[in-house]
Write a protein that holds these residues in place. Structure first.
Motif: not given
Length: 392
Positions: A331-332, A334-342, A344-353
């Motif tokens: 996940f991390n 691909q973090r930049d890709v995920i953050e751009k797509k979804m 920052e808040r969503f990305t932090r949420m999933w990383d925490l999960y």
């Protein structure tokens, strides 16, 4: 000063190792003896009332919103909180949160789609090529990569059934179809998969046609409770009962029994708490709406009440910890890709999960169990020893 006093009392006893805490006023303190490897940074005060009402929800939202930053390993921090006897993570509000949940067929469909229909492209970024979103099985410990471990998990499940070619299998909550299609292609079974996720349904349907498996495989976009009176020789269900809700667990296992032919065999694989069932407020709101992790005793009670018999149980806690650690690493990457797509808040949420779940398995707060069940006398159509499960 009241806030500082509360935070100090909460944090000074919550970890079995030293931590640094930097507060909103620019001042820092170290709690515990030694040099800390983890720093908690409070960019804003979190209201005491929010934390005491439900720590997981308040602190999870604060992390998503960057009111809290963690310098160091989130997984290690959360694992430490579970390990400490005096931690706020061990409070009843955190561990035993029981939301009022609806598990009607309509609500179950909405809950499942809110998680699994984020988009196949999102899951492809960090799952392995089999698109298997459940605990892997690492036969060679650190040597196996995730794809091999997921394939081995699927085969481990199917081998436990001791399947006979030409017989039928129902996969309740079939995901993206790897288990059911492996059963068809490599074990010669006629398979039916059931899912409420439109994204999963479309992909499985495409795989069936692309691989010319129409004669031996079908997938249904349907609630498992609406399958009628058809019966199968074998049933598998992986990561499914966590979605049905406490009030529906009995019906879930009763339906497994209903759909299983006499002397049939089922392998039910799911997250289970050995200490008793629980939900988590933050995960319920943001990740798995309607989710409930059953207790081991609770599941066994429903299994027996349904008329099924237990032939074998296997705990795979350490396997799920490693699976989650690999997922989070992917996940991390691909973090930049995920953050751009979804965002920052969503990305932090999933990383925490992902990291919180890894820590929860690491600590033994949750486990994952494979229940091998028979409809009729235990082991009637299975070999005398467990050696067959390992291909021996």
């Amino acid at each position: 000063m009241l806030e500082k006093s509360f935070y100090k009392k909460m944090l000074s006893k919550s970890f079995p190792f030293p931590i640094k805490v930097s507060y909103w006023d620019g001042k820092s303190e170290i709690y515990g003896n030694g040099t800390p490897n983890i720093e908690i940074v409070f960019n804003e005060k979190i209201p005491i009332s929010d934390i005491t009402r439900n720590a997981s929800l308040a602190l999870g939202e604060a992390y998503m919103d960057k009111k809290i930053e963690i310098n160091g390993s989130l997984q290690k921090l959360i694992f430490g909180a579970y390990e400490s006897a005096d931690s706020f993570m061990r409070s009843s509000k955190f561990r035993k949160f029981m939301p009022h949940q609806k598990h009607t067929e309509e609500q179950s469909e909405k809950d499942v789609q809110s998680h699994y229909d984020i988009g196949n492209d999102f899951y492809r970024l960090w799952l392995d090529p089999t698109m298997t979103y459940s605990c892997a099985y690492f036969k060679k410990d650190n040597e196996d990569d995730l794809e091999k471990a997921q394939i081995d998990k699927i085969k481990h499940i199917l081998e436990k059934l001791n399947p006979e070619k030409g017989k039928t299998l129902l996969d309740i909550g079939c995901g993206w179809g790897t288990l059911m299609l492996t059963a068809a292609k490599e074990y010669g079974l006629k398979v039916t998969g059931v899912t409420l996720s439109e994204e999963q349904y479309k992909l499985v349907q495409k795989k069936i046609y692309d691989e010319n498996l129409q004669d031996v495989a079908e997938v249904k976009l349907e609630d498992y409770r609406e399958l009628g009176n058809e019966q199968w020789d074998y049933i598998t269900s992986v990561g499914m009962f966590e979605h049905v809700g406490k009030e529906n667990l009995g019906q879930y296992f009763a339906d497994v029994a209903k759909y299983l032919k006499k002397d049939g065999v089922a392998l039910i694989h799911g997250i289970t708490r050995q200490q008793g069932g629980a939900s988590n407020a933050w995960i319920d709101r943001y990740i798995f709406p309607g989710g409930y992790i059953p207790g081991l005793e609770e599941n066994v009670h429903h299994i027996v009440a349904s008329g099924l018999q237990i032939d074998d149980m296997e705990m795979l806690r350490r396997h799920y910890q490693r699976t989650l650690e690999i997922w989070d690493n992917n996940f991390n990457k691909q973090r930049d890709v995920i953050e751009k797509k979804m965002g920052e808040r969503f990305t932090r949420m999933w990383d925490l999960y992902l990291q919180a779940c890894a820590a929860s398995f690491e600590s033994g707060n949750i486990d994952v169990v494979q229940y091998l069940l028979t409809k009729g006398a235990s082991g009637k159509n299975l070999p005398m020893t467990r050696d067959y499960m390992l291909g021996q």
